[in-house]
Design a protein around this motif. Sequence first.
Motif: not given
Length: 423
Positions: A156-161, A194-201, A255-256
Amino acid sequence: MKKIVIVGGGFAGTNLANTLGKNKDFDITLVDINNYNFFPPLIYQVATAFIEPSNICYPFRKMFQGKPNVEFHLGSLVMIHQQANIVETDKGSLPYDYLVLAMGTETNFFGNKNIEEKAYPMKNINDAAALRNHILTSLEKATITEDPEEEKKLRNIVIAGGGATGVEVAGMLSDMAHNIISKDYPNLKKGGGRLYLIDGSNALLGPMSQKAQQEALKVLTERGVDVILNTLVKDYNDDIVTLGNDQTIPTATLVWASGVIARQAPGLPESSITRGRRIMVDEYNKVAGTDNIFALGDQCFQTSDANYPNGHPQLAQIAIQQGILLAYNLPRLVEQKTLQPFQYNNKGSMAAIAKFKSVVDFPKGGFMKGFMAWITWLLIHLIPIAGSRNKFKLVTNWIVSFITNDPTLRLILKPEKKDSNPS
């Protein structure tokens, strides 16, 4: 000769040094913590083992060959002594007649110590190399674990932004998952991570047009990226990412790419520092409250441009244009001639989403997507690369990698630290 000290060798600093270096009335020293200039928009391709670091790096001393009035100083800023007109670095002190700050930004972790200690930022070549090593090492670990949950966490990889960097990293990693992992790691189960891309907007590529935002979401979703919007990454501890809605994701890789803050410039008046630690400047990029100090690029905050009353976005083109303009203005300042105020010439913005998929926003509402946008993205990003040899190597790497879907750069390189006090 007037002594110019430029702190920072990014887009702004190198364009100023190279342009002003043609004028023999100036003695120029460029200060940087690295001995090379690098091209930040492509570090995500280094991080995903798609291109070599040397493709986007160029030594300052080679860059300044043939410019006897331009010198390089390896070091980092410690203190600005305004009254004495001296800038102190960790390697010594430099006198100046004019000081130019062009140090750019650094990763902003918003005070979260867990994320700062354990996440992987994406700001420089060292960050990119560290992330590449970590991803490849995690895949190797995944091949030998017999615990399905451990394998899932490693893959799993999480990308924040969800800005350009986050979108481009997600797209490249999704290409890697589809084209490489099954060949390099045949014993790993398909779809095991899984590959996640997270954003606050509420949208990806926030500064770009709605069409670009929708295209990015569509392409990444079709490629299997789990895009989560209107949600922030709240914490990262014990290989667990916690989101603002308390959802948790097990992962060994966060990943930040979620924010930046201007680098510190100790010694400037406190009144000249504004939000995001940016330095307030006038229409000529002179720092507020000073007589002979200038700030350029991402580090400065300028409100005099009528089209950008709330400050310019932190983009490469702005830094380049400000560096070139200051090279024009400094001789005029010495000669007490009228200076030209800065006004940003917006040439548009773009982002690569995945192979053959990019988006381009042109000034005045024009938009392009797909293959032609991708070709445009390649060409535009090739032009600023320093050195014709680097351009050739980059094009060659791109051609081979895009045709074969199998670049040969997946090396885990970890320099050993020598024991300074061997027993």
